[in-house]
Design a protein around this motif. Structure first.
Motif: not given
Length: 101
Positions: A36, A19-20, A26, A40-41, A38, A22-24, A59, A30
């Motif tokens: 974009t 997840q980290q 994202k 993103f899991t 809303d 993916c967050d980094e 994701v 996008e």
């Protein structure tokens, strides 16, 4: 996990590390997808050991939509840098996570 070099490991539930990642990445995702997200899991992932690691990650992006990401992580001695390699959009929860270029 026994894995041939170059082969994909078993698909597993996403971890906090995935997840980290993916967050980094994202913003890169996008930009490449041209939209974009809303939500993103990370749901599931598998890895491929190369000179570094390829992560293939499913994701959830909302509205029953999923995307598949291919993210490359360099070896630790190279700084474990992350790079979005490619992505596949318009996936569903039923779509199997598999190798793609």
């Amino acid at each position: 996990v026994t894995m041939l070099c170059g082969g994909l490991g078993n698909v597993q539930d996403a971890t906090a590390k995935v997840q980290q990642i993916c967050d980094e990445l994202k913003p890169n995702v996008e930009e490449k997808a041209g939209k974009t997200f809303d939500v993103f899991t990370a749901k599931t992932f598998t890895t491929q050991v190369v000179a570094g690691t390829n992560y293939f990650i499913k994701v959830f992006v909302g509205n029953n939509d999923y995307i598949h990401l291919r993210i490359y992580e360099t070896l630790p001695h190279a700084g474990s840098k992350l790079q979005l390699h490619s992505l596949q959009t318009e996936k569903t929860d039923q779509d199997q996570l598999a190798y793609f270029d």
